[in-house]
Scaffold this active site. Sequence first.
Site, PDB file in Angstrom:
ATOM      1  CE  LYS A  11       1.000   1.238   4.403  1.00  0.00           C
ATOM      2  NZ  LYS A  11       1.590   2.688   4.831  1.00  0.00           N
ATOM      3  CG  ASP A 137      -0.251  -0.133   8.191  1.00  0.00           C
ATOM      4  OD1 ASP A 137      -1.266   0.629   8.545  1.00  0.00           O
ATOM      5  OD2 ASP A 137       0.605   0.137   7.707  1.00  0.00           O
TER       6      ASP A 137
END
Length: 290
Positions: A11, A137
Site C-alpha cells: 500500500k 495496517d
Amino acid sequence: MKELMISAYAKINLTLDVLRKRPDGYHDVEMIMQEIDLHDQMILREKDDKGIEIRCDHPLVPEDESNLAYRAAALLMEEVGIDRGIQIEIIKNIPVAAGLAGGSTNGAAVLMGLNKLWQLGFSKEELMNFGARLGADVPFCILGGTALASGIGTDLKSISPLPEMELILVKPEISVSTKEIYSNYSPELINKRPDLNRMLNAIDSRDCQGIKKNLVNVFEDITMHHYPKVAEVKKVMEDVGLHPVLMSGSGPTLFAIVDDEDTASRYAEILNKKKIGEVIRTRTRSDSSL
Ligand code: ATP
C-alpha cells in the site's frame, strides 16, 4: 497435501494525518490508503508434521514467531482450534521496513489464504477483525482498493476507486522504524496537513491533478528531520522533474504519480543512474483478489 499461491499487495498513503495521541499511547490517525500492484508472492503448503514454518528469501525478514505471517497463522489456528501443519513461503518483492506495509500484507494474505485453504468460512469483515489484533495496517491489506482509515488506522471505509495510475517508487537505502517515528511525533514539527475533503472530492471526480495537488503526509517532516537521507532522495526525484513526490507511511519510501508507462520507464532509467536507492515501477490497483 494442499497448497495455495497468493499475491500479497503493498500500500501507499495518499494522505496521512495524525489527529491526537490517545491516553493508551496509540495515535488517532486519518489517512487515505491505496493498494498498489507491487506484491510479494506467497505459497501456503500443508505439511505432515504439526506447527508453522516460515521460509523467506530476504535477509531482514525473521523466520520465527515474530513474522506477521506466522502470527496470523497462529491466531487463526487458535481461534478455530485447528492443530495442523503449514509451511509459509514468502518471496519478497516489497522492500522491508519501507512504509509499504510489507509485513502487514503478508499477515493479511495468510488470514485470507488459510480461510480459503481450510474452508473456514470467515467473512471479509471477520478476517479484518482478526487482522486488527495483529497490526493497524492488516485490516486495510484485507480490504484493499482505496479506503479512508481512521481511529488507530483500523476503522475503514472504502471510497471510490482511483483511476489506474502509474507510479514510480524509490526506497532509500535506510530502514525506518514506524514505532520510532510515532514516538517522535509532535504537532509543532508539522508544516503542512492534508485537506481531507479536497482529496476526497478529487478522488470522487477522478481529477488526477486534484489528487496530485492534495498528496500530504505529516510524517514527512518528522522522518526527514531524523533521516536527512529521505529529504535528499526527495530532492533528487524533484530535480529530475517528478512532481509532487510524497513519502508513504512513516517512510522512507517516496513515490510520484506519472502520466503513462513510457514516462514511468524514462524516469526509472534516469533514477537508476542516480543510485539513490531501489527504484520500483508499479501502479495503483482498484480491487483486491487472492
Ligand atoms: P508499515 O508500513 O505497516 O509500518 P513497513 O513497510 O514500514 O510497515 P515492514 O516491511 O512490515 O515495514 O517491516 C517492519 C519490520 O517487521 C521488519 O523490520 C521485520 O523485522 C518485521 N517483519 C515481521 N514479519 C515480516 C514480514 N512478513 N515481512 C517483512 N517484515 C516483517
